[in-house]
Scaffold this motif. Structure first.
Motif, PDB file in Angstrom:
ATOM      1  N   HIS A  91       0.900  -0.813   0.043  1.00  0.00           N
ATOM      2  CA  HIS A  91      -0.053  -0.065   0.049  1.00  0.00           C
ATOM      3  C   HIS A  91       0.737   1.124   0.327  1.00  0.00           C
ATOM      4  O   HIS A  91       2.224   0.724   0.929  1.00  0.00           O
ATOM      5  N   LEU A  93       0.125   5.429   1.602  1.00  0.00           N
ATOM      6  CA  LEU A  93      -0.175   5.725   2.752  1.00  0.00           C
ATOM      7  C   LEU A  93       0.082   7.532   2.540  1.00  0.00           C
ATOM      8  O   LEU A  93       1.178   7.678   2.903  1.00  0.00           O
ATOM      9  N   LYS A  95      -1.455  10.488   4.438  1.00  0.00           N
ATOM     10  CA  LYS A  95      -2.036  11.391   5.920  1.00  0.00           C
ATOM     11  C   LYS A  95      -2.317  12.819   4.613  1.00  0.00           C
ATOM     12  O   LYS A  95      -1.973  13.433   3.978  1.00  0.00           O
ATOM     13  N   SER A 126       4.928   7.008   0.756  1.00  0.00           N
ATOM     14  CA  SER A 126       4.187   6.714   1.320  1.00  0.00           C
ATOM     15  C   SER A 126       4.206   7.022   2.469  1.00  0.00           C
ATOM     16  O   SER A 126       5.776   7.394   2.984  1.00  0.00           O
ATOM     17  N   CYS A 128       3.995   5.543   5.792  1.00  0.00           N
ATOM     18  CA  CYS A 128       3.873   4.250   6.395  1.00  0.00           C
ATOM     19  C   CYS A 128       5.852   3.346   6.183  1.00  0.00           C
ATOM     20  O   CYS A 128       6.031   3.527   5.665  1.00  0.00           O
ATOM     21  N   LYS A 166     -10.309   4.749   2.665  1.00  0.00           N
ATOM     22  CA  LYS A 166     -10.051   6.325   3.356  1.00  0.00           C
ATOM     23  C   LYS A 166     -10.633   5.192   4.038  1.00  0.00           C
ATOM     24  O   LYS A 166     -11.001   4.008   4.659  1.00  0.00           O
ATOM     25  N   THR A 167      -8.701   5.534   5.047  1.00  0.00           N
ATOM     26  CA  THR A 167      -9.069   4.437   6.983  1.00  0.00           C
ATOM     27  C   THR A 167      -8.436   5.878   7.518  1.00  0.00           C
ATOM     28  O   THR A 167      -8.229   6.721   7.364  1.00  0.00           O
ATOM     29  N   PHE A 169      -6.342   6.557   9.643  1.00  0.00           N
ATOM     30  CA  PHE A 169      -4.259   6.340   9.228  1.00  0.00           C
ATOM     31  C   PHE A 169      -4.573   7.297   7.717  1.00  0.00           C
ATOM     32  O   PHE A 169      -3.334   8.175   7.755  1.00  0.00           O
ATOM     33  N   TYR A 171      -5.696   8.285   3.618  1.00  0.00           N
ATOM     34  CA  TYR A 171      -6.089   7.575   2.072  1.00  0.00           C
ATOM     35  C   TYR A 171      -4.534   6.589   1.561  1.00  0.00           C
ATOM     36  O   TYR A 171      -3.877   6.377   1.903  1.00  0.00           O
ATOM     37  N   HIS A 172      -5.242   5.631   1.107  1.00  0.00           N
ATOM     38  CA  HIS A 172      -4.081   3.998   0.329  1.00  0.00           C
ATOM     39  C   HIS A 172      -4.627   3.702  -0.927  1.00  0.00           C
ATOM     40  O   HIS A 172      -5.522   4.123  -1.121  1.00  0.00           O
TER      41      HIS A 172
END
Length: 181
Positions: A91, A93, A95, A126, A128, A166-167, A169, A171-172
């Motif tokens: 993924h 990520l 933010k 990312s 992450c 969207k989570t 944490f 967007y992914h």
């Protein structure tokens, strides 16, 4: 056959499960694996017990009982999927709000389902820690990621970039490289 035979079957199956569970705890085998095996054994014992009871029911009672058995088998299928279904995914990520979503839309167009381009973009963009591995999260099972992530990984196409998702944490973009069921 009689209801007594069904009762004896249920009792013997439950006793076997209890004996196995007691033996496992006393001998202190690997707890996590053995706990899963115990749960499976007890659940299968219950399933077989329910089917044994159904076999001894008069015909006119079987339709309602059959739906209970089908529900139980559905439960077992879902339960077993947690142990047998696995996915490998990566993924990216980012933010933020709408600007993060827009950035991921642009990246998705550039990547075009290429796992190599996905890994390069994950390394570069990312937020992450998995970005050091090209966004790779390795292999995992259902329920190990947040719900929105799990829904995509275990239901959508393999070999395709999905998102933005969207989570909590951010967007992914998600790339599912493999899934076994």
């Amino acid at each position: 056959a009689s209801p007594l035979a069904a009762h004896l079957f249920i009792t013997s199956t439950s006793a076997s499960a209890t004996f196995f569970a007691t033996l496992t705890v006393r001998n202190s085998f690997n707890g996590n694996i053995m706990n899963r095996l115990i749960h499976l054994l007890v659940l299968f014992a219950c399933s077989w017990s329910l089917m044994a009871v159904e076999a001894f029911q008069p015909i006119h009672h079987r339709s309602a009982q059959r739906s209970n058995t089908q529900q139980l088998h559905g439960f077992f299928g879902d339960f077993l999927k947690r142990f047998t279904t696995k996915a490998t995914a990566s993924h990216i990520l980012i933010k933020g709000g709408a600007e993060a979503e827009n950035k991921l839309e642009d990246l998705k167009a550039e990547i075009d389902n290429s796992p190599i381009k996905f890994a390069e973009a994950a390394t570069k963009y990312s937020a992450c820690p998995s970005s050091r591995q090209g966004g790779s999260l390795g292999q995992f099972g259902p329920g190990q990621m947040v719900k929105e992530f799990d829904t995509v990984v275990f239901n959508d196409d393999v070999g395709v970039v999905h998102g933005p998702i969207k989570t909590q944490f951010g967007y992914h973009l998600i790339y599912v490289s493999e899934r076994t069921e």
